[in-house]
Design a protein around this motif. Structure first.
Motif, PDB file in Angstrom:
ATOM      1  N   LYS A  11      11.862 -19.129  10.478  1.00 25.15           N
ATOM      2  CA  LYS A  11      10.517 -19.719  10.511  1.00 25.15           C
ATOM      3  C   LYS A  11      10.388 -20.819   9.459  1.00 25.15           C
ATOM      4  O   LYS A  11       9.875 -21.917   9.746  1.00 25.15           O
ATOM      5  N   THR A  12      10.867 -20.556   8.268  1.00 24.57           N
ATOM      6  CA  THR A  12      10.796 -21.548   7.205  1.00 24.57           C
ATOM      7  C   THR A  12      11.628 -22.773   7.550  1.00 24.57           C
ATOM      8  O   THR A  12      11.197 -23.920   7.339  1.00 24.57           O
ATOM      9  N   LEU A  13      12.808 -22.549   8.093  1.00 20.98           N
ATOM     10  CA  LEU A  13      13.683 -23.672   8.446  1.00 20.98           C
ATOM     11  C   LEU A  13      13.030 -24.560   9.504  1.00 20.98           C
ATOM     12  O   LEU A  13      13.032 -25.792   9.382  1.00 20.98           O
ATOM     13  N   GLY A  21      11.799 -33.710   9.015  1.00 25.86           N
ATOM     14  CA  GLY A  21      12.729 -34.405   9.900  1.00 25.86           C
ATOM     15  C   GLY A  21      14.141 -34.485   9.365  1.00 25.86           C
ATOM     16  O   GLY A  21      14.948 -35.270   9.869  1.00 25.86           O
ATOM     17  N   GLN A  22      14.451 -33.696   8.338  1.00 24.89           N
ATOM     18  CA  GLN A  22      15.788 -33.710   7.744  1.00 24.89           C
ATOM     19  C   GLN A  22      16.422 -32.326   7.878  1.00 24.89           C
ATOM     20  O   GLN A  22      15.723 -31.310   7.800  1.00 24.89           O
ATOM     21  N   ALA A  62      25.321 -30.680   5.521  1.00 25.74           N
ATOM     22  CA  ALA A  62      25.361 -29.287   5.057  1.00 25.74           C
ATOM     23  C   ALA A  62      24.133 -28.518   5.521  1.00 25.74           C
ATOM     24  O   ALA A  62      24.111 -27.289   5.474  1.00 25.74           O
ATOM     25  N   GLY A  63      23.107 -29.249   5.971  1.00 26.23           N
ATOM     26  CA  GLY A  63      21.882 -28.603   6.419  1.00 26.23           C
ATOM     27  C   GLY A  63      21.943 -28.196   7.880  1.00 26.23           C
ATOM     28  O   GLY A  63      22.909 -28.474   8.592  1.00 26.23           O
ATOM     29  N   ARG A  64      20.899 -27.505   8.310  1.00 27.74           N
ATOM     30  CA  ARG A  64      20.812 -27.041   9.696  1.00 27.74           C
ATOM     31  C   ARG A  64      19.502 -27.511  10.321  1.00 27.74           C
ATOM     32  O   ARG A  64      18.508 -27.747   9.619  1.00 27.74           O
ATOM     33  N   VAL A 235       8.944 -42.916  16.991  1.00 23.16           N
ATOM     34  CA  VAL A 235       9.389 -41.551  16.684  1.00 23.16           C
ATOM     35  C   VAL A 235      10.820 -41.597  16.170  1.00 23.16           C
ATOM     36  O   VAL A 235      11.721 -42.120  16.842  1.00 23.16           O
ATOM     37  N   GLN A 236      11.028 -41.056  14.997  1.00 21.20           N
ATOM     38  CA  GLN A 236      12.344 -41.096  14.357  1.00 21.20           C
ATOM     39  C   GLN A 236      13.434 -40.514  15.250  1.00 21.20           C
ATOM     40  O   GLN A 236      14.550 -41.040  15.315  1.00 21.20           O
ATOM     41  N   ASP A 237      13.104 -39.440  15.970  1.00 18.95           N
ATOM     42  CA  ASP A 237      14.102 -38.759  16.794  1.00 18.95           C
ATOM     43  C   ASP A 237      14.614 -39.628  17.940  1.00 18.95           C
ATOM     44  O   ASP A 237      15.694 -39.391  18.473  1.00 18.95           O
ATOM     45  N   PHE A 238      13.824 -40.636  18.358  1.00 20.09           N
ATOM     46  CA  PHE A 238      14.208 -41.478  19.498  1.00 20.09           C
ATOM     47  C   PHE A 238      14.625 -42.883  19.096  1.00 20.09           C
ATOM     48  O   PHE A 238      15.383 -43.533  19.806  1.00 20.09           O
TER      49      PHE A 238
END
Length: 335
Positions: A11-13, A21-22, A62-64, A235-238
């Protein structure tokens, strides 16, 4: 089944990724979760979540980040809507022509979400008020259908044999006298039982007219209003993937597939969330749709929703869509 520790970290992630967005690393997760866990323990939990397909590691980071499956678990079991997030109470949809209400609702959805707002036009009951047949030439007939609210539909049909204008007038008079005010489905059912009492060519003509009317109404129901497509450009994702943007704009331009997506949610009660990549309902992995049907006088007549990236604030979108669906229903019911 996840234990409480794993649920809390997932949930936190998801919340951190939606907010920033990171990709989320174990150090950030440790601070944000408020759990007294060692970095090694958090890394082990993240490895388990990744093995379950709930999170993934993008590239060499290193992140998810959450997967479609992770978003789904978050939305279904961990999402808590907070009151007062939307701020649409001061906004009103004035009772007006249905298309103006629909256009205003699509724009409101887009403005509030900063994504794309979509609304289908209210479905009209397939009732005809008046019908006329006009002979255009040999075996060519113009069918004119008038709905109770004055909409006119014209179609040219071809008959199996040539009919005089007098025969066409007889068919028009029979339909207007015996069937006006009924739904086209009811007319079709009655014709099925009364066909023996009618002359063959008249029965055929009336049946074709009902089919034409049904097709015309179906085409009317396919209208969908889209607002805010350009929001996706920011939108950053696109923004880094022109291929994704091109596919999304194709979706909004063609609208047929968009109608199928919205039709799916019109058969459900309340707000529904469709996350791209988890099923065939939403064909693009980058997209999520938050949608709800709206009602007029107690009957579901259309659907509206927000389309945006999978990384969206779902609690806020749920409230935006829920409140807007109620406002649309109220505005159209007051007409």
């Amino acid at each position: 089944m996840l234990d409480e520790r794993s649920k809390s970290l997932l949930k936190t992630l998801v919340e951190r990724y939606i907010a920033d967005g990171q990709p989320v690393g174990s150090r950030t997760l440790s601070k944000a979760s408020g759990l007294e866990l060692s970095p090694a323990t958090i890394r082990n939990v993240m490895a388990d979540l990744e093995e379950l397909g709930l999170i993934a590691s993008p590239h060499t980071s290193a992140g998810r980040i959450p997967t479609a499956r992770g978003y789904r678990l978050f939305v279904d079991t961990m999402l808590t809507a907070q009151p007062g997030l939307v701020g649409v109470e001061a906004t009103q949809l004035q009772p007006d022509q249905p298309q103006r209400v629909i256009a205003s609702a699509a724009q409101m959805l887009s403005n509030l979400s900063s994504f794309v707002g979509v609304v289908t036009s209210p479905r009209k009951p397939s009732v005809f008020h008046h019908i006329e047949f006009l002979r255009l030439g040999e075996r060519r007939v113009l069918v004119i259908l008038v709905s109770p609210d004055g909409d006119v539909q014209n179609r040219v049909i071809f008959t199996a044999q040539d009919l005089s204008q007098a025969e066409l007038a007889e068919a028009s008079n029979r339909l207007n006298a015996g069937y006006a005010g009924l739904t086209l489905e009811a007319v079709r059912e009655r014709l099925r039982h009364e066909v023996d009492a009618l002359r063959g060519e008249i029965a055929q003509l009336m049946s074709v007219a009902v089919q034409v009317g049904s097709e015309a109404m179906a085409q009317e129901e396919e209208r969908v209003v889209v607002s805010g497509e350009r929001n996706l450009l920011t939108v950053q994702d696109f923004s880094h993937d022109m291929g994704s943007l091109r596919r999304l704009f194709d979706l909004f331009e063609q609208k047929t597939q968009l109608m199928r997506l919205l039709d799916t949610s019109s058969r459900a009660e309340g707000v529904r969330i469709y996350i791209g990549g988890e099923s065939q309902v939403v064909p693009y992995e980058e997209l999520s749709i938050v949608s709800a049907p709206y009602e007029v006088d107690g009957q579901v007549v259309g659907t509206l929703g927000v389309i945006g990236p999978t990384r969206m604030a779902y609690d806020r979108m749920i409230q935006i869509v829920d409140i807007t669906s109620r406002m649309v229903g109220q505005a159209l019911s007051q007409r």
